[in-house]
Design a protein around this motif. Structure first.
Motif, PDB file in Angstrom:
ATOM      1  N   MET A 187    -111.314  27.546  -8.711  1.00  0.00           N
ATOM      2  CA  MET A 187    -111.948  26.824  -9.815  1.00  0.00           C
ATOM      3  C   MET A 187    -111.245  27.117 -11.134  1.00  0.00           C
ATOM      4  SD  MET A 187    -114.635  25.035  -8.686  1.00  0.00           S
ATOM      5  CE  MET A 187    -115.744  24.864 -10.088  1.00  0.00           C
ATOM      6  N   GLU A 188    -110.842  28.361 -11.327  1.00  0.00           N
ATOM      7  CA  GLU A 188    -110.192  28.749 -12.574  1.00  0.00           C
ATOM      8  C   GLU A 188    -108.853  28.039 -12.754  1.00  0.00           C
ATOM      9  OE1 GLU A 188    -111.228  31.362 -15.242  1.00  0.00           O
ATOM     10  OE2 GLU A 188    -112.786  30.032 -14.427  1.00  0.00           O
ATOM     11  N   ASP A 189    -108.244  27.628 -11.643  1.00  0.00           N
ATOM     12  CA  ASP A 189    -106.965  26.917 -11.703  1.00  0.00           C
ATOM     13  C   ASP A 189    -107.133  25.423 -11.940  1.00  0.00           C
ATOM     14  OD1 ASP A 189    -105.482  29.207 -11.338  1.00  0.00           O
ATOM     15  OD2 ASP A 189    -105.401  29.000  -9.145  1.00  0.00           O
ATOM     16  N   MET A 190    -108.362  24.956 -11.987  1.00  0.00           N
ATOM     17  CA  MET A 190    -108.605  23.526 -12.180  1.00  0.00           C
ATOM     18  C   MET A 190    -108.154  23.101 -13.581  1.00  0.00           C
ATOM     19  SD  MET A 190    -112.212  21.395 -11.872  1.00  0.00           S
ATOM     20  CE  MET A 190    -112.555  22.062 -10.236  1.00  0.00           C
ATOM     21  N   HIS A 191    -107.521  21.962 -13.656  1.00  0.00           N
ATOM     22  CA  HIS A 191    -107.053  21.446 -14.938  1.00  0.00           C
ATOM     23  C   HIS A 191    -108.260  21.146 -15.838  1.00  0.00           C
ATOM     24  CE1 HIS A 191    -105.129  18.836 -17.908  1.00  0.00           C
ATOM     25  NE2 HIS A 191    -103.962  19.323 -17.494  1.00  0.00           N
ATOM     26  N   PRO A 192    -108.176  21.478 -17.118  1.00  0.00           N
ATOM     27  CA  PRO A 192    -109.307  21.235 -18.028  1.00  0.00           C
ATOM     28  C   PRO A 192    -109.803  19.804 -18.033  1.00  0.00           C
ATOM     29  CG  PRO A 192    -107.679  22.641 -19.082  1.00  0.00           C
ATOM     30  CD  PRO A 192    -107.070  22.190 -17.786  1.00  0.00           C
ATOM     31  N   ASP A 193    -108.897  18.839 -17.923  1.00  0.00           N
ATOM     32  CA  ASP A 193    -109.323  17.436 -17.907  1.00  0.00           C
ATOM     33  C   ASP A 193    -110.160  17.139 -16.667  1.00  0.00           C
ATOM     34  OD1 ASP A 193    -108.033  16.986 -20.284  1.00  0.00           O
ATOM     35  OD2 ASP A 193    -106.240  16.107 -19.371  1.00  0.00           O
ATOM     36  N   CYS A 194    -109.791  17.754 -15.561  1.00  0.00           N
ATOM     37  CA  CYS A 194    -110.555  17.579 -14.324  1.00  0.00           C
ATOM     38  C   CYS A 194    -111.941  18.209 -14.471  1.00  0.00           C
ATOM     39  CB  CYS A 194    -109.795  18.194 -13.155  1.00  0.00           C
ATOM     40  SG  CYS A 194    -110.577  17.947 -11.544  1.00  0.00           S
ATOM     41  N   TRP A 195    -111.980  19.415 -15.039  1.00  0.00           N
ATOM     42  CA  TRP A 195    -113.264  20.094 -15.210  1.00  0.00           C
ATOM     43  C   TRP A 195    -114.175  19.333 -16.164  1.00  0.00           C
ATOM     44  CZ3 TRP A 195    -116.593  22.861 -12.988  1.00  0.00           C
ATOM     45  CH2 TRP A 195    -117.625  23.495 -13.694  1.00  0.00           C
ATOM     46  N   ASN A 196    -113.633  18.673 -17.166  1.00  0.00           N
ATOM     47  CA  ASN A 196    -114.455  17.892 -18.094  1.00  0.00           C
ATOM     48  C   ASN A 196    -115.267  16.832 -17.365  1.00  0.00           C
ATOM     49  OD1 ASN A 196    -113.657  19.286 -20.372  1.00  0.00           O
ATOM     50  ND2 ASN A 196    -111.972  17.885 -20.855  1.00  0.00           N
ATOM     51  N   THR A 197    -114.719  16.317 -16.272  1.00  0.00           N
ATOM     52  CA  THR A 197    -115.447  15.333 -15.469  1.00  0.00           C
ATOM     53  C   THR A 197    -116.424  16.001 -14.525  1.00  0.00           C
ATOM     54  OG1 THR A 197    -113.627  13.733 -15.557  1.00  0.00           O
ATOM     55  CG2 THR A 197    -115.202  13.514 -13.742  1.00  0.00           C
ATOM     56  N   TRP A 198    -115.963  17.034 -13.829  1.00  0.00           N
ATOM     57  CA  TRP A 198    -116.771  17.596 -12.754  1.00  0.00           C
ATOM     58  C   TRP A 198    -117.840  18.580 -13.195  1.00  0.00           C
ATOM     59  CZ3 TRP A 198    -117.189  15.537  -8.158  1.00  0.00           C
ATOM     60  CH2 TRP A 198    -116.230  14.591  -7.794  1.00  0.00           C
ATOM     61  N   GLN A 199    -117.787  19.049 -14.440  1.00  0.00           N
ATOM     62  CA  GLN A 199    -118.833  19.966 -14.885  1.00  0.00           C
ATOM     63  C   GLN A 199    -120.190  19.268 -15.010  1.00  0.00           C
ATOM     64  OE1 GLN A 199    -118.211  21.561 -18.819  1.00  0.00           O
ATOM     65  NE2 GLN A 199    -117.372  19.643 -19.601  1.00  0.00           N
ATOM     66  N   ARG A 200    -120.190  17.954 -14.974  1.00  0.00           N
ATOM     67  CA  ARG A 200    -121.445  17.195 -15.043  1.00  0.00           C
ATOM     68  C   ARG A 200    -121.920  16.742 -13.660  1.00  0.00           C
ATOM     69  NH1 ARG A 200    -118.287  15.473 -19.265  1.00  0.00           N
ATOM     70  NH2 ARG A 200    -117.541  13.648 -18.117  1.00  0.00           N
ATOM     71  N   ALA A 201    -121.255  17.203 -12.620  1.00  0.00           N
ATOM     72  CA  ALA A 201    -121.598  16.793 -11.258  1.00  0.00           C
ATOM     73  C   ALA A 201    -122.891  17.456 -10.783  1.00  0.00           C
ATOM     74  CB  ALA A 201    -120.455  17.151 -10.315  1.00  0.00           C
ATOM     75  N   THR A 202    -123.381  16.984  -9.627  1.00  0.00           N
ATOM     76  CA  THR A 202    -124.402  17.713  -8.884  1.00  0.00           C
ATOM     77  C   THR A 202    -123.664  18.637  -7.931  1.00  0.00           C
ATOM     78  OG1 THR A 202    -125.956  15.860  -8.992  1.00  0.00           O
ATOM     79  CG2 THR A 202    -126.365  17.545  -7.312  1.00  0.00           C
ATOM     80  N   PHE A 203    -123.999  19.931  -7.970  1.00  0.00           N
ATOM     81  CA  PHE A 203    -123.323  20.936  -7.151  1.00  0.00           C
ATOM     82  C   PHE A 203    -124.222  21.314  -5.977  1.00  0.00           C
ATOM     83  CE2 PHE A 203    -121.309  21.172 -11.238  1.00  0.00           C
ATOM     84  CZ  PHE A 203    -119.989  21.522 -10.980  1.00  0.00           C
ATOM     85  N   TYR A 204    -123.660  21.231  -4.769  1.00  0.00           N
ATOM     86  CA  TYR A 204    -124.375  21.588  -3.548  1.00  0.00           C
ATOM     87  C   TYR A 204    -123.725  22.840  -2.961  1.00  0.00           C
ATOM     88  CZ  TYR A 204    -125.560  16.612  -4.050  1.00  0.00           C
ATOM     89  OH  TYR A 204    -125.949  15.391  -4.536  1.00  0.00           O
ATOM     90  N   LEU A 205    -124.473  23.923  -2.905  1.00  0.00           N
ATOM     91  CA  LEU A 205    -123.953  25.191  -2.393  1.00  0.00           C
ATOM     92  C   LEU A 205    -124.696  25.543  -1.123  1.00  0.00           C
ATOM     93  CD1 LEU A 205    -124.009  27.234  -5.760  1.00  0.00           C
ATOM     94  CD2 LEU A 205    -122.480  25.374  -5.086  1.00  0.00           C
ATOM     95  N   ALA A 206    -123.963  25.691  -0.018  1.00  0.00           N
ATOM     96  CA  ALA A 206    -124.605  25.973   1.268  1.00  0.00           C
ATOM     97  C   ALA A 206    -123.754  26.956   2.053  1.00  0.00           C
ATOM     98  CB  ALA A 206    -124.802  24.685   2.064  1.00  0.00           C
TER      99      ALA A 206
END
Length: 242
Positions: A187-206
């Motif tokens: 996750m830390e290696d994710m590009h900031p532009d990518c994270w700007n989109t995905w930080q608003r996602a619904t996260f499913y942890l299982a």
């Protein structure tokens, strides 16, 4: 209730008999040396299995196990479950021995994880035990023109299942001694532009309880709202039958 005395298990089955579903194993496919995809065929005309639905099987005289459905086709009367044959319990042994033509009975129930139909972005985190769930979520996302993304902690020999099921997400090597650490590094290696989109996602942890706890803490530290995170621990170190 993963394990009960045999007399109580017999009573539970007798009482629940009118509500139990009947099906037959119509196909089995080994996606890796320990991942077995089983197709069940039955009369499901009056059933609406939604993504995240669970089924419960009696796997021996005293044990019951819950599994998450991997797919459902009402018109064809088919549903699938992906079993992780880790060989450490009665559920694994039972699934290993399931053969085409074998009849089974099961009870359907609501799972803890529900697909957010209002969301446009869906992020998956888990391990081998969650691949089946995320396969159905992937199918649902594509049908709704939603986007999905994610990372799984896997033993390398099982990563082939993602390609077979066409689940287009990444994976990192599972580290029993360091739960979620490799995924957090990813996750830390994710590009900031990518994270700007995905930080608003619904996260499913299982999957593994400790991995879920650490990954959830990381997301909260990254500014993800608690309401965006949905969790379901399938197993925990030293415990049976979560």
């Amino acid at each position: 209730m993963p394990q009960v005395p045999k007399w109580l298990a017999d009573t539970m089955i007798a009482v629940a008999s009118p509500w139990l579903r009947q099906a037959v194993v119509s196909d089995t496919t080994m996606l890796s040396d320990e991942l077995k995809l089983i197709t069940f065929k039955g009369d499901f005309d009056d059933e609406d299995f939604l993504p995240g639905k669970i089924v419960q099987f009696r796997v021996d005289d005293t044990s019951f196990r819950h599994y998450t459905l991997s797919s459902f086709n009402k018109q064809q009367g088919l549903c699938t479950v992906l079993f992780y044959l880790h060989g450490k319990g009665p559920g694994s042994q039972w699934a290993t021995n399931l053969q085409i033509g074998q009849e089974v009975r099961f009870r359907a129930g609501q799972g803890k994880l529900k697909y957010n139909e209002q969301g446009k972005h869906h992020f998956f985190f888990g391990d081998e035990t969650a691949i089946g769930l995320f396969n159905w979520y992937k199918t649902t996302a594509l049908a709704c023109s939603h986007e999905y993304f994610g990372v799984l902690e896997l033993h390398p020999q099982h990563a082939v299942a993602l390609n077979t099921l066409k689940i287009m997400i990444d994976y990192v090597h599972a580290s029993p001694e360091a739960p979620a650490v490799n995924a957090i590094s990813w996750m830390e290696d994710m590009h900031p532009d990518c994270w700007n989109t995905w930080q608003r996602a619904t996260f499913y942890l299982a999957g593994r309880a400790l991995s879920i706890s650490r990954f959830r803490k990381y997301l909260l530290q990254k500014g993800v709202e608690a309401s965006q995170i949905r969790t379901d621990a399938y197993w925990a170190d030293g415990k049976r039958g979560l």
